[in-house]
Motif scaffolding. Structure first.
Motif, PDB file in Angstrom:
ATOM      1  N   VAL A   1       0.783  -1.107  -0.045  1.00 15.85           N
ATOM      2  CA  VAL A   1       0.077   0.018   0.051  1.00 15.85           C
ATOM      3  C   VAL A   1       0.991   1.136  -0.012  1.00 15.85           C
ATOM      4  N   LEU A   2       0.436   1.983  -0.950  1.00 17.59           N
ATOM      5  CA  LEU A   2       1.354   3.342  -1.206  1.00 17.59           C
ATOM      6  C   LEU A   2       0.368   4.658  -0.786  1.00 17.59           C
ATOM      7  N   PHE A   3       0.818   5.496   0.265  1.00 15.64           N
ATOM      8  CA  PHE A   3       0.120   6.935   0.397  1.00 15.64           C
ATOM      9  C   PHE A   3       0.877   7.693  -0.177  1.00 15.64           C
ATOM     10  N   SER A   4       0.486   8.805  -1.127  1.00 18.00           N
ATOM     11  CA  SER A   4       1.398   9.696  -1.835  1.00 18.00           C
ATOM     12  C   SER A   4       0.643  11.059  -1.185  1.00 18.00           C
ATOM     13  N   GLY A   5       1.470  11.892  -1.518  1.00 18.37           N
ATOM     14  CA  GLY A   5       0.878  13.394  -0.985  1.00 18.37           C
ATOM     15  C   GLY A   5       0.538  13.585   0.503  1.00 18.37           C
ATOM     16  N   VAL A   6       1.249  12.875   1.299  1.00 17.92           N
ATOM     17  CA  VAL A   6       0.826  12.490   2.716  1.00 17.92           C
ATOM     18  C   VAL A   6       1.170  14.042   3.537  1.00 17.92           C
ATOM     19  N   SER A   7       0.388  14.455   4.351  1.00 14.18           N
ATOM     20  CA  SER A   7       0.670  15.493   5.021  1.00 14.18           C
ATOM     21  C   SER A   7       0.211  14.973   6.765  1.00 14.18           C
ATOM     22  N   PRO A   8       0.590  15.544   7.784  1.00 13.39           N
ATOM     23  CA  PRO A   8       0.166  15.228   8.919  1.00 13.39           C
ATOM     24  C   PRO A   8      -1.309  15.007   9.193  1.00 13.39           C
TER      25      PRO A   8
END
Length: 100
Positions: free
Chosen positions: A76-83
């Motif tokens: 699983v990849l999460f991109s453009g992640v912020s807190p």
């Protein structure tokens, strides 16, 4: 000689913290260290230590879409992640932990 074993973790969470010092976009430009710290805190609070590991990652080659968080062995990849995205990532990890 290397000994091959099965991973002890249900999920291994890699948070890219690569920093190119402003020369080009990198995951560290957008608070990936804060994302990593928040994920580690939640893993501790939920008592997942030993089942879920949060690690720093160097460059994943996806900096243009970063910060990036990758979870294995689930791929699983999460991109453009912020807190602000930590809760969503934790929800995914919860499913993996429940599935064992």
């Amino acid at each position: 000689m290397a000994v091959q074993k099965v991973s002890p973790y249900v999920a291994h969470v890699f948070v890219c913290t690569n920093d190119r010092g402003g020369a080009r976009k990198s995951c560290a430009d957008d608070n990936s260290e804060l994302v990593k710290a928040a994920l580690k805190r939640v893993v501790d609070e939920k008592g997942w230590k030993g089942n879920v590991r949060v690690s720093t990652s160097g460059c994943m080659g996806l900096c243009a879409t970063g910060p990036n968080v990758m979870i294995y062995p689930q791929k699983v990849l999460f991109s453009g992640v912020s807190p602000d995205d930590v809760d969503g990532i934790v929800s995914a990890i919860e499913r993996f932990v429940a599935d064992g």
